[in-house]
Design a protein around this motif. Structure first.
Motif, PDB file in Angstrom:
ATOM      1  N   PHE A 207       0.801  -1.216   0.000  1.00  0.00           N
ATOM      2  CA  PHE A 207       0.000   0.000   0.000  1.00  0.00           C
ATOM      3  C   PHE A 207       0.840   1.274   0.000  1.00  0.00           C
ATOM      4  O   PHE A 207       0.328   2.356   0.248  1.00  0.00           O
ATOM      5  CB  PHE A 207      -0.971  -0.028   1.183  1.00  0.00           C
ATOM      6  N   ASP A 208       2.137   1.155  -0.301  1.00  0.00           N
ATOM      7  CA  ASP A 208       2.936   2.347  -0.534  1.00  0.00           C
ATOM      8  C   ASP A 208       2.647   2.862  -1.938  1.00  0.00           C
ATOM      9  O   ASP A 208       2.252   2.101  -2.822  1.00  0.00           O
ATOM     10  CB  ASP A 208       4.426   2.070  -0.349  1.00  0.00           C
ATOM     11  N   ILE A 209       2.812   4.155  -2.136  1.00  0.00           N
ATOM     12  CA  ILE A 209       2.518   4.771  -3.434  1.00  0.00           C
ATOM     13  C   ILE A 209       3.714   5.606  -3.872  1.00  0.00           C
ATOM     14  O   ILE A 209       4.157   6.500  -3.149  1.00  0.00           O
ATOM     15  CB  ILE A 209       1.255   5.654  -3.366  1.00  0.00           C
ATOM     16  N   ASN A 210       4.242   5.317  -5.060  1.00  0.00           N
ATOM     17  CA  ASN A 210       5.322   6.089  -5.665  1.00  0.00           C
ATOM     18  C   ASN A 210       4.703   7.041  -6.681  1.00  0.00           C
ATOM     19  O   ASN A 210       4.603   6.725  -7.869  1.00  0.00           O
ATOM     20  CB  ASN A 210       6.321   5.151  -6.346  1.00  0.00           C
ATOM     21  N   GLY A 211       4.259   8.191  -6.196  1.00  0.00           N
ATOM     22  CA  GLY A 211       3.618   9.152  -7.077  1.00  0.00           C
ATOM     23  C   GLY A 211       3.838  10.564  -6.587  1.00  0.00           C
ATOM     24  O   GLY A 211       4.174  10.791  -5.424  1.00  0.00           O
ATOM     25  N   CYS A 212       3.654  11.519  -7.493  1.00  0.00           N
ATOM     26  CA  CYS A 212       3.744  12.929  -7.147  1.00  0.00           C
ATOM     27  C   CYS A 212       2.345  13.427  -6.804  1.00  0.00           C
ATOM     28  O   CYS A 212       1.495  13.530  -7.691  1.00  0.00           O
ATOM     29  CB  CYS A 212       4.314  13.734  -8.314  1.00  0.00           C
ATOM     30  N   PRO A 213       2.076  13.717  -5.519  1.00  0.00           N
ATOM     31  CA  PRO A 213       0.723  14.151  -5.142  1.00  0.00           C
ATOM     32  C   PRO A 213       0.364  15.480  -5.776  1.00  0.00           C
ATOM     33  O   PRO A 213       1.198  16.373  -5.933  1.00  0.00           O
ATOM     34  CB  PRO A 213       0.809  14.282  -3.616  1.00  0.00           C
ATOM     35  N   SER A 214      -0.899  15.603  -6.160  1.00  0.00           N
ATOM     36  CA  SER A 214      -1.422  16.854  -6.690  1.00  0.00           C
ATOM     37  C   SER A 214      -2.455  17.350  -5.687  1.00  0.00           C
ATOM     38  O   SER A 214      -3.634  17.025  -5.780  1.00  0.00           O
ATOM     39  CB  SER A 214      -2.046  16.637  -8.068  1.00  0.00           C
ATOM     40  N   TYR A 215      -2.025  18.122  -4.733  1.00  0.00           N
ATOM     41  CA  TYR A 215      -2.889  18.481  -3.610  1.00  0.00           C
ATOM     42  C   TYR A 215      -4.042  19.378  -4.002  1.00  0.00           C
ATOM     43  O   TYR A 215      -5.094  19.351  -3.385  1.00  0.00           O
ATOM     44  CB  TYR A 215      -2.049  19.146  -2.516  1.00  0.00           C
ATOM     45  N   ASN A 216      -3.857  20.179  -5.037  1.00  0.00           N
ATOM     46  CA  ASN A 216      -4.952  21.060  -5.450  1.00  0.00           C
ATOM     47  C   ASN A 216      -5.773  20.471  -6.586  1.00  0.00           C
ATOM     48  O   ASN A 216      -6.603  21.147  -7.173  1.00  0.00           O
ATOM     49  CB  ASN A 216      -4.414  22.437  -5.838  1.00  0.00           C
ATOM     50  N   ASN A 217      -5.499  19.177  -6.923  1.00  0.00           N
ATOM     51  CA  ASN A 217      -6.270  18.449  -7.944  1.00  0.00           C
ATOM     52  C   ASN A 217      -6.239  19.148  -9.302  1.00  0.00           C
ATOM     53  O   ASN A 217      -7.193  19.115 -10.063  1.00  0.00           O
ATOM     54  CB  ASN A 217      -7.717  18.228  -7.497  1.00  0.00           C
ATOM     55  N   THR A 218      -5.133  19.799  -9.615  1.00  0.00           N
ATOM     56  CA  THR A 218      -4.951  20.414 -10.935  1.00  0.00           C
ATOM     57  C   THR A 218      -3.654  19.900 -11.530  1.00  0.00           C
ATOM     58  O   THR A 218      -2.791  19.374 -10.838  1.00  0.00           O
ATOM     59  CB  THR A 218      -4.892  21.949 -10.845  1.00  0.00           C
ATOM     60  N   ASP A 219      -3.534  20.072 -12.829  1.00  0.00           N
ATOM     61  CA  ASP A 219      -2.312  19.641 -13.507  1.00  0.00           C
ATOM     62  C   ASP A 219      -1.140  20.454 -12.969  1.00  0.00           C
ATOM     63  O   ASP A 219      -1.088  21.663 -13.126  1.00  0.00           O
ATOM     64  CB  ASP A 219      -2.464  19.841 -15.018  1.00  0.00           C
ATOM     65  N   ASP A 220      -0.207  19.808 -12.320  1.00  0.00           N
ATOM     66  CA  ASP A 220       0.866  20.489 -11.617  1.00  0.00           C
ATOM     67  C   ASP A 220       2.175  20.215 -12.333  1.00  0.00           C
ATOM     68  O   ASP A 220       2.656  19.094 -12.358  1.00  0.00           O
ATOM     69  CB  ASP A 220       0.918  19.980 -10.165  1.00  0.00           C
ATOM     70  N   GLN A 221       2.784  21.257 -12.888  1.00  0.00           N
ATOM     71  CA  GLN A 221       4.011  21.091 -13.668  1.00  0.00           C
ATOM     72  C   GLN A 221       5.157  20.533 -12.834  1.00  0.00           C
ATOM     73  O   GLN A 221       6.042  19.867 -13.355  1.00  0.00           O
ATOM     74  CB  GLN A 221       4.416  22.435 -14.289  1.00  0.00           C
ATOM     75  N   GLN A 222       5.131  20.790 -11.523  1.00  0.00           N
ATOM     76  CA  GLN A 222       6.234  20.294 -10.706  1.00  0.00           C
ATOM     77  C   GLN A 222       6.273  18.772 -10.687  1.00  0.00           C
ATOM     78  O   GLN A 222       7.315  18.182 -10.412  1.00  0.00           O
ATOM     79  CB  GLN A 222       6.142  20.857  -9.278  1.00  0.00           C
ATOM     80  N   CYS A 223       5.174  18.102 -11.009  1.00  0.00           N
ATOM     81  CA  CYS A 223       5.157  16.639 -11.030  1.00  0.00           C
ATOM     82  C   CYS A 223       5.865  16.076 -12.253  1.00  0.00           C
ATOM     83  O   CYS A 223       6.054  14.863 -12.353  1.00  0.00           O
ATOM     84  CB  CYS A 223       3.729  16.117 -10.965  1.00  0.00           C
ATOM     85  N   GLU A 224       6.234  16.920 -13.186  1.00  0.00           N
ATOM     86  CA  GLU A 224       6.922  16.459 -14.390  1.00  0.00           C
ATOM     87  C   GLU A 224       8.440  16.568 -14.272  1.00  0.00           C
ATOM     88  O   GLU A 224       9.162  16.180 -15.185  1.00  0.00           O
ATOM     89  CB  GLU A 224       6.439  17.258 -15.603  1.00  0.00           C
ATOM     90  N   THR A 225       8.925  17.092 -13.175  1.00  0.00           N
ATOM     91  CA  THR A 225      10.361  17.345 -13.065  1.00  0.00           C
ATOM     92  C   THR A 225      11.125  16.059 -12.794  1.00  0.00           C
ATOM     93  O   THR A 225      10.591  15.074 -12.290  1.00  0.00           O
ATOM     94  CB  THR A 225      10.652  18.348 -11.945  1.00  0.00           C
ATOM     95  N   SER A 226      12.416  16.104 -13.103  1.00  0.00           N
ATOM     96  CA  SER A 226      13.265  14.920 -12.976  1.00  0.00           C
ATOM     97  C   SER A 226      13.629  14.601 -11.533  1.00  0.00           C
ATOM     98  O   SER A 226      14.310  13.613 -11.286  1.00  0.00           O
ATOM     99  CB  SER A 226      14.540  15.091 -13.802  1.00  0.00           C
ATOM    100  N   LYS A 227      13.189  15.420 -10.574  1.00  0.00           N
ATOM    101  CA  LYS A 227      13.469  15.067  -9.174  1.00  0.00           C
ATOM    102  C   LYS A 227      12.697  13.801  -8.786  1.00  0.00           C
ATOM    103  O   LYS A 227      13.031  13.154  -7.795  1.00  0.00           O
ATOM    104  CB  LYS A 227      13.140  16.222  -8.241  1.00  0.00           C
TER     105      LYS A 227
END
Length: 274
Positions: A207-227
């Motif tokens: 039940f672990d999740i490897n994902g970039c959370p989108s807290y405001n439920n909008t397309d978040d560009q920071q989730c596309e970064t190589s970090k």
């Protein structure tokens, strides 16, 4: 995870169910076991059941360990999928199709973009998914979506927005459910659920999740970064070993591909090989 690759452990370490998920429907058909390290979803004639992640995500390498219903499970569908909540929704589906006892199990995958689906592929599994836990994974980054069975890629959907093909870009929730699909799931709906075999149970771990959370439920560009490791260049395409394994699946186990269905698509959709 080792070196940015999910290894699919036994689910007995890491977060328990309540840390990242909740019961989304039919509480009385969901049982927590092993101190929340394992969940049993059940379906009987009255209801199926499901769980969902507490957060939505805008990229990631999502996984779940599943052991599917045993015995005669014809008509029963277990789904592990990502889905957005907009009207023109995005969705990435694993659908596990039950069958008569002793018959092969099939996986159907589908990709929805802006509420447009009809991109089904189906493979016959090379093992009995009801006999033991296996790990099912969805890699989703700005360049490709890849569906894996354990470490074997079974489907690749590339980002081809440059030629007008939709690509999932909305924040999505992680969901698992079991439900009655006997109108279509087994032999085109000709084989129905045998309710004398109920309840049908699917067991979940990891039940672990490897994902970039989108807290405001909008397309978040920071989730596309190589970090985030799944967005790095090495995950923009399959490596040579993965490509060979993927080709073997297509050659030996694929039983349906919408790209090859000339009855539905006299001209192949633009994302398909021409």
């Amino acid at each position: 995870m080792v070196g940015g690759v999910l290894t699919g452990g036994d689910g007995q370490k890491g977060p328990n169910f309540d840390q990242n998920y909740y019961i989304s429907w039919a509480n009385d058909h969901v049982l927590s076991q092993r101190q929340g390290r394992e969940i049993r979803l059940s379906m009987d004639k009255s209801s199926g059941s499901g769980i969902a992640s507490k957060l939505t995500y805008s990229s990631g390498f999502f996984h779940m360990r599943l052991k599917l219903p045993a015995g005669n499970s014809a008509g029963v569908v277990t789904a592990f999928y990502l889905a957005s909540h907009s009207n023109a929704h995005d969705e990435l589906d694993f659908e596990f199709l039950g069958n008569l006892k002793g018959q092969p199990h099939f996986i159907q995958t589908n990709v929805f973009t802006s509420n447009v689906g009809n991109r089904e592929q189906r493979i016959k599994l090379w093992f009995d998914p009801s006999a033991a836990f296996h790990t099912y994974k969805i890699l989703w980054n700005p360049h490709q979506v890849v569906f894996f069975v354990d470490n074997t890629p079974i489907r690749v959907y590339k980002n081809k927005v440059n030629i007008g093909v939709g690509y999932p870009s909305q924040p999505m929730q992680v969901l698992v459910s079991i439900w009655d699909g006997d109108s279509w799931a087994t032999d085109g709906g000709r084989i129905k659920v045998d309710w004398s075999q109920a309840p049908f149970n699917v067991f979940l771990r990891s039940f672990d999740i490897n994902g970039c959370p989108s807290y405001n439920n909008t397309d978040d560009q920071q989730c596309e970064t190589s970090k985030y490791w799944w967005n790095r260049e090495q995950y923009w395409s399959l490596n040579p070993n993965q490509q060979r394994a993927y080709q073997a699946v297509k050659n030996n186990y694929m039983t349906y591909d919408y790209c090859s269905d000339r009855g539905r698509y006299p001209k192949p959709p633009p994302e398909c090989p021409q």
